[in-house]
Design a protein around this motif. Structure first.
Motif, short mmCIF file in Angstrom:
data_model
loop_
_atom_site.label_atom_id
_atom_site.label_comp_id
_atom_site.label_asym_id
_atom_site.label_seq_id
_atom_site.Cartn_x
_atom_site.Cartn_y
_atom_site.Cartn_z
N LYS A 132 1.30 -1.31 -0.32
CA LYS A 132 0.33 0.29 -0.16
C LYS A 132 0.98 1.25 0.40
O LYS A 132 0.30 2.33 0.11
CB LYS A 132 -1.48 -0.62 1.23
N ARG A 313 -3.34 6.64 13.50
CA ARG A 313 -2.70 5.60 12.81
C ARG A 313 -1.65 5.21 12.79
O ARG A 313 -1.33 6.02 12.57
CB ARG A 313 -3.93 6.76 10.87
N ASP A 317 0.03 -0.10 9.14
CA ASP A 317 -1.00 -0.31 8.48
C ASP A 317 -2.05 0.65 6.96
O ASP A 317 -2.44 0.12 6.63
CB ASP A 317 -2.66 -0.11 9.49
N VAL A 318 -1.47 1.75 6.95
CA VAL A 318 -2.17 3.00 6.19
C VAL A 318 -1.10 2.29 5.02
O VAL A 318 -1.97 2.44 3.66
CB VAL A 318 -2.77 4.06 6.95
N ALA A 319 0.25 2.53 4.81
CA ALA A 319 0.82 2.61 4.14
C ALA A 319 1.41 1.57 3.78
O ALA A 319 2.74 2.09 3.42
CB ALA A 319 1.36 3.94 4.39
N LYS A 345 -0.69 12.19 6.72
CA LYS A 345 -0.17 11.36 5.51
C LYS A 345 0.08 10.63 5.64
O LYS A 345 1.49 10.97 4.55
CB LYS A 345 -0.91 12.37 3.95
#
Length: 368
Positions: A132, A313, A317-319, A345
């Protein structure tokens, strides 16, 4: 229909199809398909495969329920809920084991029941199988528990400086190694602070530096210790990093250890207390842009970190690419070294090559 009547019926069907097949030229492909269909019908019409392996089927269903309902497993006995959540991704390894046993037993019921844990695991972790991450990220941050027993702190410092991170957090600094890290990192990082056993090095100016009280000392005697004594083993700090986009609050933390032993089970008392205190400190942080770097001694699946994960976050998990396991360094099996953000971000997250520590460094690119 009894088994004997079913057998006679299938025999009659086979005989009729054989007679029809003999009327014309042989068709090897269609004949093979018919044979396969007949075998499947025979297998499904027999009750034995469905009666075999009830224990395996029950275990498969139980495994799926544990994955889906892990948040409902209580912590009252041995902190079992947190232990399950710590090893949650690895529960998927039981699926191929149960599948092999189901095939060995020729159990149709157990094989079908395995769809439950497969679906549960994919629901929880299917998103971790892909990459990701995105290139770039205006600010690169990195963190490592450098290890109190690190035999080569100078080499570790050089490896970390070579990452090019603009902000670098170190945990488990010892009084003996502190000077080595300061010397080796001085050229790459003109700004730094060490507060007890945690430190922050930066290529950007630092201000508003202070230790963070995460209740490392607990009990009636905690208030009687002088501040200078507490600072020597302080395990969390907060600083403001001045960037072109405005101030960024950075926290560095090394939470208490987790242990597994026969008497206490999964012992996490000090870690959980630290996590709650750190969560309160970040909740009270006035800057809307916050980065937390550190060794949290737990995974973000663990309910003990709800005070943190409910507000921040995980960049992995996100990227991230995969699970991003960071410990132990020789063969990482769990991610306990975390980078969490609020108001930023995440663009990418990665685990860096091992140094002299028993933890691997983690790094992330974040944007505004």
């Amino acid at each position: 229909m009894t088994d004997s009547e079913r057998g006679r019926t299938m025999a009659q069907v086979d005989a009729a199809e054989t007679d029809q097949g003999g009327a014309g030229a042989p068709d090897t492909g269609s004949g093979a398909r018919r044979d396969g269909v007949r075998r499947a019908i025979r297998a499904a019409s027999r009750p034995e495969p469905w009666r075999r392996g009830p224990v395996l089927a029950a275990l498969a269903l139980l495994l799926g329920l544990v994955m889906l309902l892990h948040a409902e497993i209580p912590n009252r006995i041995g902190n079992l809920g947190s232990l399950v959540e710590t090893v949650l991704p690895w529960l998927g390894l039981f699926v191929p084991v149960l599948l092999a046993l189901a095939l060995w037993r020729r159990s149709a019921s157990a094989t079908i029941a395995l769809l439950v844990p497969v679906a549960a695991w994919l629901t929880l972790f299917g998103g971790m199988l892909g990459d990701k991450s995105h290139p770039g990220g205006d600010l690169t941050v990195a963190s490592q528990n450098v290890g109190a027993d690190n035999p080569d702190p100078a080499g570790t410092a050089r490896d970390l400086a070579a990452t090019g991170a603009k902000v670098l957090a170190l945990e488990e600094l010892t009084a003996q190694a502190k000077g080595i890290y300061e010397k080796e990192l001085a050229q790459a990082y003109p700004y730094h602070t060490v507060q007890g056993t945690v430190g922050l090095w930066s290529k950007l100016p630092l201000s508003d530096i202070r230790p963070v009280e995460i209740e490392t000392d607990y009990g009636p005697l905690a208030a009687t210790k002088p501040a200078r004594v507490k600072l020597a083993y302080n395990r969390a700090l907060r600083a403001t990093v001045t960037t072109d986009h405005g101030p960024l609050a950075v926290y560095v933390a090394h939470l208490g250890s987790a242990r597994v032993n026969p008497r206490a089970g999964f012992w996490t008392v000090s870690r959980d207390r630290n996590a709650q205190a750190l969560g309160k400190a970040i909740a009270a942080e006035p800057n809307r842009r916050v980065v937390l770097l550190g060794d949290l001694n737990g995974t973000t699946d663990d309910r003990a970190f709800d005070a943190l994960t409910s507000r921040m976050r995980s960049v992995q998990d996100v990227a991230g690419d995969g699970f991003g396991f960071s410990w132990p360094a020789e063969f990482p099996m769990v991610r306990i070294d975390q980078i969490l953000v609020r108001g930023m971000k995440p663009e990418n997250s990665r685990v860096l090559p091992a140094t002299g520590s028993d933890h691997r460094p983690v790094a992330a690119g974040i944007d505004w």
